[in-house]
Design an enzyme around this catalytic site. Structure first.
Site, PDB file in Angstrom:
ATOM      1  N   GLU A 199      13.052 -18.039 -14.426  1.00 37.71           N
ATOM      2  CA  GLU A 199      14.172 -18.378 -13.886  1.00 37.71           C
ATOM      3  C   GLU A 199      14.457 -17.548 -12.353  1.00 37.71           C
ATOM      4  O   GLU A 199      14.210 -16.369 -12.400  1.00 37.71           O
ATOM      5  CB  GLU A 199      15.490 -18.171 -14.644  1.00 37.71           C
ATOM      6  CG  GLU A 199      16.842 -18.148 -14.089  1.00 37.71           C
ATOM      7  CD  GLU A 199      18.072 -18.104 -15.081  1.00 37.71           C
ATOM      8  OE1 GLU A 199      19.001 -18.273 -14.929  1.00 37.71           O
ATOM      9  OE2 GLU A 199      17.647 -17.444 -16.039  1.00 37.71           O
TER      10      GLU A 199
ATOM     11  N   LYS B  27      20.823 -25.882 -13.068  1.00 40.24           N
ATOM     12  CA  LYS B  27      21.616 -25.294 -14.345  1.00 40.24           C
ATOM     13  C   LYS B  27      22.979 -25.768 -14.505  1.00 40.24           C
ATOM     14  O   LYS B  27      23.769 -25.993 -13.448  1.00 40.24           O
ATOM     15  CB  LYS B  27      21.445 -23.656 -14.084  1.00 40.24           C
ATOM     16  CG  LYS B  27      21.906 -23.045 -15.356  1.00 40.24           C
ATOM     17  CD  LYS B  27      21.912 -21.553 -15.177  1.00 40.24           C
ATOM     18  CE  LYS B  27      21.860 -20.939 -16.321  1.00 40.24           C
ATOM     19  NZ  LYS B  27      21.564 -19.479 -16.202  1.00 40.24           N
TER      20      LYS B  27
ATOM     21  N   CYS C 279      17.592 -20.653 -19.304  1.00 37.85           N
ATOM     22  CA  CYS C 279      18.274 -19.650 -19.831  1.00 37.85           C
ATOM     23  C   CYS C 279      19.420 -20.139 -21.034  1.00 37.85           C
ATOM     24  O   CYS C 279      18.852 -20.797 -21.820  1.00 37.85           O
ATOM     25  CB  CYS C 279      18.979 -18.601 -18.776  1.00 37.85           C
ATOM     26  SG  CYS C 279      19.105 -17.033 -19.626  1.00 37.85           S
TER      27      CYS C 279
END
Length: 348
Positions: A69, A156, A190
């Site tokens: 990430e 995201k 994540c």
């Protein structure tokens, strides 16, 4: 058995190679997750580092390489950007300016360079970046094929906690799964991986190689990765950075909030990168020892064997009872119904 070769310097291998073999008679794909730190505030140097890592991974025969990430642009661990409820400091605003400057445009020259790397080394590449869209930033994953083509991106959809002050929110238009000769590849970033409906959207698109770039190095993260592999009947490849305090700019340029006792060698993110099979078996990792290349051979036949037991959007679903609708159109704050309307508005 897992073999960790110590990292060497100068002309030797850049990082340790963690290698697990599979049955040579089965159709396999060699995959590598990269566990390494960003060169913070220095995007050109980070791109150079990415190319060295990519070159080394492909020297071991890797066909797919997954980076952590925010590898390009950086994960601003420990920073508050000077924010308290109702107030933002001048120093925090300057931190954001520098962070914004280190981000990349998509498309843009850095994307072109990443595409060229993928083509040069004949590898599928999944890269975590900080994407700059005007003055809003997004935590994004970029996908490239082995011919050097940029395939697309995933933004995201839900930044976690204080991430929401620096990153925008992705919409349903960037939840792709790409069908490739080495399998159907997609990603969640994540703590998105803890969102059941987002996972279900990926399962609904047939994901087979589930990439999970992360910033979570806690032991409990491994439970989530194992669960997703079992739930989705897919390979899970989780890549995290391994960072020490010295990998970030020194104080007072960069402050770690509430961590005044850190030394330059203090570990601030311990990695834990891992590769897990659809049966829940750990193929490689988790690694908490340092920067490393973590590799495994993925037996694609394992997907069908796992789906025989449990196919979450197939024979183990009950759509007449439970179903999911994904709004996958782009959402924009401003739209213009026609060019003529834009011209009329401009003239007013």
């Amino acid at each position: 058995m897992e073999l960790v070769v110590p990292a060497t310097v100068n002309d030797g291998p850049l990082f340790a190679e963690v290698d697990m073999g599979a049955d040579s008679s089965a159709l396999t794909v060699r995959a590598t997750v990269v566990q390494a730190s960003t060169v913070f505030y220095d995007t050109p140097a980070t791109l150079d580092k990415a190319e060295r890592l990519l070159a080394e991974a492909t020297s071991f025969g890797s066909q797919l390489v997954v980076f952590p990430e925010a590898f390009i642009g950086g994960y601003p661990r420990g920073s508050t950007f000077g924010v308290t409820i109702g107030s933002r400091t001048a120093k925090g605003k300057e931190e954001f300016r520098k962070y914004h400057a280190a981000a990349i445009d998509v498309p843009g020259p850095e994307v072109d360079r990443l595409a060229a790397m993928a083509g040069k080394y004949k590898v599928y590449l999944v890269m975590g970046v900080i994407e700059r869209d005007g003055y809003t930033l997004y935590c994004t994953v970029l996908f490239f094929d082995s011919q050097g083509h940029y395939l697309g991106k995933h933004r995201k959809v839900m930044p976690t906690s204080l991430e929401r002050i620096i990153w925008g929110f992705g919409d349903g238009s960037t939840i792709p799964v790409y069908e490739t000769p080495i399998g159907k590849i997609g990603a969640a970033i994540c703590w998105e991986n803890r969102m059941p409906l987002l996972r279900t959207a990926l399962y609904g698109k047939g994901i087979e190689i589930y990439c999970a770039p992360t910033a979570d190095s806690r032991d409990i993260w491994q439970a989530s990765m194992t669960h997703i592999a079992l739930e989705g009947g897919c390979f899970v490849l989780s890549a995290n950075q391994f960072c020490r305090r010295k990998d970030y700019p020194p104080s007072p340029e960069y402050e770690f909030s509430g961590a005044d006792d850190l030394t330059p060698d203090s570990v601030v993110c311990a990695g834990g990168s891992v590769i897990i099979s659809p049966s829940g078996k750990v193929l490689a990792g988790p690694n908490y020892d340092g920067e490393a290349l973590i590799s495994a051979d993925l037996d694609l036949g394992e997907i069908a064997r796992a789906k025989f037991d449990f196919d979450v959007v197939g024979h183990y679903s009950r759509p007449e009872v439970l179903s999911l609708v994904v709004r996958d159109n782009p959402t924009k704050p401003v739209t213009f119904s026609s060019a003529s309307v834009k011209n009329e508005d401009f003239q007013k």
